[in-house]
Design a protein around this motif. Structure first.
Motif, PDB file in Angstrom:
ATOM      1  N   GLU A   1       0.955   5.372   0.679  1.00 29.46           N
ATOM      2  CA  GLU A   1       0.250   6.491   1.292  1.00 29.46           C
ATOM      3  C   GLU A   1       1.034   7.770   1.014  1.00 29.46           C
ATOM      4  OE1 GLU A   1      -1.721   5.933   5.250  1.00 29.46           O
ATOM      5  OE2 GLU A   1      -0.054   7.215   5.896  1.00 29.46           O
TER       6      GLU A   1
ATOM      7  N   PHE B   1      -3.623  -5.204   6.748  1.00 31.82           N
ATOM      8  CA  PHE B   1      -2.294  -5.758   6.958  1.00 31.82           C
ATOM      9  C   PHE B   1      -2.352  -6.897   7.968  1.00 31.82           C
ATOM     10  CE2 PHE B   1      -1.832  -1.197   6.096  1.00 31.82           C
ATOM     11  CZ  PHE B   1      -1.013  -1.227   4.969  1.00 31.82           C
TER      12      PHE B   1
ATOM     13  N   TYR C   1      -5.562  -3.774  10.893  1.00 32.51           N
ATOM     14  CA  TYR C   1      -4.420  -4.623  11.220  1.00 32.51           C
ATOM     15  C   TYR C   1      -4.964  -5.905  11.835  1.00 32.51           C
ATOM     16  CZ  TYR C   1      -2.339   0.024  10.867  1.00 32.51           C
ATOM     17  OH  TYR C   1      -1.974   1.286  10.437  1.00 32.51           O
TER      18      TYR C   1
ATOM     19  N   THR D   1     -10.462   7.229   4.733  1.00 32.74           N
ATOM     20  CA  THR D   1      -9.450   6.183   4.671  1.00 32.74           C
ATOM     21  C   THR D   1      -9.552   5.312   5.919  1.00 32.74           C
ATOM     22  OG1 THR D   1      -7.721   7.504   5.748  1.00 32.74           O
ATOM     23  CG2 THR D   1      -7.868   7.635   3.343  1.00 32.74           C
TER      24      THR D   1
ATOM     25  N   HIS E   1       0.857  -1.188   0.000  1.00 36.29           N
ATOM     26  CA  HIS E   1       0.000   0.000   0.000  1.00 36.29           C
ATOM     27  C   HIS E   1       0.892   1.237   0.000  1.00 36.29           C
ATOM     28  CE1 HIS E   1      -3.389   2.597   1.066  1.00 36.29           C
ATOM     29  NE2 HIS E   1      -2.694   3.085   2.071  1.00 36.29           N
TER      30      HIS E   1
ATOM     31  N   ALA F   1      -7.058  -0.407   3.479  1.00 36.42           N
ATOM     32  CA  ALA F   1      -5.844  -1.228   3.433  1.00 36.42           C
ATOM     33  C   ALA F   1      -5.873  -2.169   4.625  1.00 36.42           C
ATOM     34  CB  ALA F   1      -4.591  -0.349   3.475  1.00 36.42           C
TER      35      ALA F   1
ATOM     36  N   TRP G   1       2.208   7.584  13.945  1.00 39.04           N
ATOM     37  CA  TRP G   1       2.157   6.162  13.626  1.00 39.04           C
ATOM     38  C   TRP G   1       3.480   5.518  14.042  1.00 39.04           C
ATOM     39  CZ3 TRP G   1       0.038   9.937  10.691  1.00 39.04           C
ATOM     40  CH2 TRP G   1      -1.294   9.788  10.253  1.00 39.04           C
TER      41      TRP G   1
ATOM     42  N   ARG H   1     -11.639  -7.806   6.187  1.00 41.04           N
ATOM     43  CA  ARG H   1     -11.796  -6.985   4.984  1.00 41.04           C
ATOM     44  C   ARG H   1     -13.282  -6.813   4.650  1.00 41.04           C
ATOM     45  NH1 ARG H   1      -8.501  -5.348   1.049  1.00 41.04           N
ATOM     46  NH2 ARG H   1      -6.804  -6.691   1.776  1.00 41.04           N
TER      47      ARG H   1
ATOM     48  N   LYS I   1      -7.495   1.846   7.784  1.00 36.56           N
ATOM     49  CA  LYS I   1      -6.489   0.785   7.805  1.00 36.56           C
ATOM     50  C   LYS I   1      -6.885  -0.216   8.878  1.00 36.56           C
ATOM     51  CE  LYS I   1      -2.273   3.446   6.729  1.00 36.56           C
ATOM     52  NZ  LYS I   1      -2.453   4.674   7.527  1.00 36.56           N
TER      53      LYS I   1
END
Length: 301
Positions: A36, A284, A257, A253, A34, A282, A100, A268, A255
């Protein structure tokens, strides 16, 4: 200002043409990864200060650093964070906006027998304590595992924008966690809202959020209930910022994990339904800051 590539590659940090170029090891071999990107309205000033790299605009600064593998991380994490804080203070960026942190073997023990995440939290908290202005105004943040070695982190800070750090009434503030979670509590707020002009709707940065109520993990081992609780926690933060005007489907957006690879398809699909088609998503497959957490989700609204 910056391009951050989350991929299957070692951590790296360089200055490219007009921006900071960073690679964070987050993807597994064969996964697409991904990219960014962070932009400023004017060409940023880029450079280095000690071991950190930066890209600075008139209002926003992007700073990044890496730490090579260590048997104990706290001392060097403290030094890196103090370098960043000193740079921001000297250049007038008085408010942290979003951070982050990407941490290798996050649930393993360091050379002293302390969990690596708690080792990291000690170094970060010691740096905050040395800079009272930032200590009194901790920002939204994510602290998550990686697929590589060492620690990488990057952050955004601002000069004059209005910043409001938000806690979740369903959760104990992380910086008030009891001692059972380590020698120093995690240094972050549950979300940060930024308003650049009077009367303008804020932008909300939601921290890495998980299935925690009070200070305790709930629904250990149950990916479906952990996802639902995490979404409820995010919805609470959005409601605090916008009232009923916005909800999960207004995220731009997201994300996610996910600790176990076999849970990735479920997470997902959950995020696609919960946040809707508007959000860039995204996902991960990495370890999470507590061994009993299966998923963590962050967002920008």
């Amino acid at each position: 200002m910056a391009a951050v590539a989350f991929r299957s590659a070692p951590a790296s940090l360089d200055l490219a043409a007009g921006h900071v170029a960073m690679t964070v090891p987050m993807a597994r071999p064969g996964e697409p990864g991904h990219l960014e990107t962070w932009w400023s309205q004017e060409p940023p000033e880029t450079g280095s200060a000690g071991e950190i790299l930066y890209a600075c605009g008139d209002e926003v600064a992007f700073c990044a650093a890496t730490v090579e593998h260590r048997s104990v991380y706290a001392p060097v994490v403290e030094r890196r964070y103090r370098e960043v804080f000193a740079f921001l203070e000297s250049h007038g960026y008085r408010r942290l906006l979003r951070v982050w942190n990407f941490i290798e073997t996050i649930n393993a023990a360091n050379a002293d027998g302390l969990e690596v995440y708690r080792d990291f939290c000690k170094g970060r908290a010691d740096a905050f304590s040395a800079h009272p202005e930032f200590y009194r105004s901790m920002p939204a943040a994510t602290g998550i595992g990686t697929t590589g070695s060492g620690i990488s982190f990057f952050l955004l800070a601002v000069k004059d924008a209005e910043v409001r750090h938000i806690e979740n009434r369903r959760q104990t503030p992380a910086y008030e966690y009891p001692e059972r979670y380590g020698p120093r509590s995690p240094s972050f707020a549950r979300a940060t809202a930024m308003t650049t002009r009077p009367g303008e709707a804020p932008t909300l940065f939601v921290s890495g959020t998980a299935s925690i109520l009070g200070h305790e993990t709930v629904f250990a081992g149950d990916i479906e209930k952990q996802c639902a609780t995490t979404a409820d926690n995010i919805a609470e933060l959005i409601a605090d910022c916008y009232g009923s005007a916005k909800g999960l489907t207004d995220a731009d957006t997201v994300k996610a994990y996910v600790r176990h690879a076999h849970h990735v398809p479920y997470v997902r699909a959950f995020c696609e339904e919960a946040f809707g088609p508007r959000a860039s998503l995204a996902v991960f497959n990495v370890d999470i800051c507590r061994g009993d957490l299966l998923v963590e989700i962050e967002a920008v609204v």
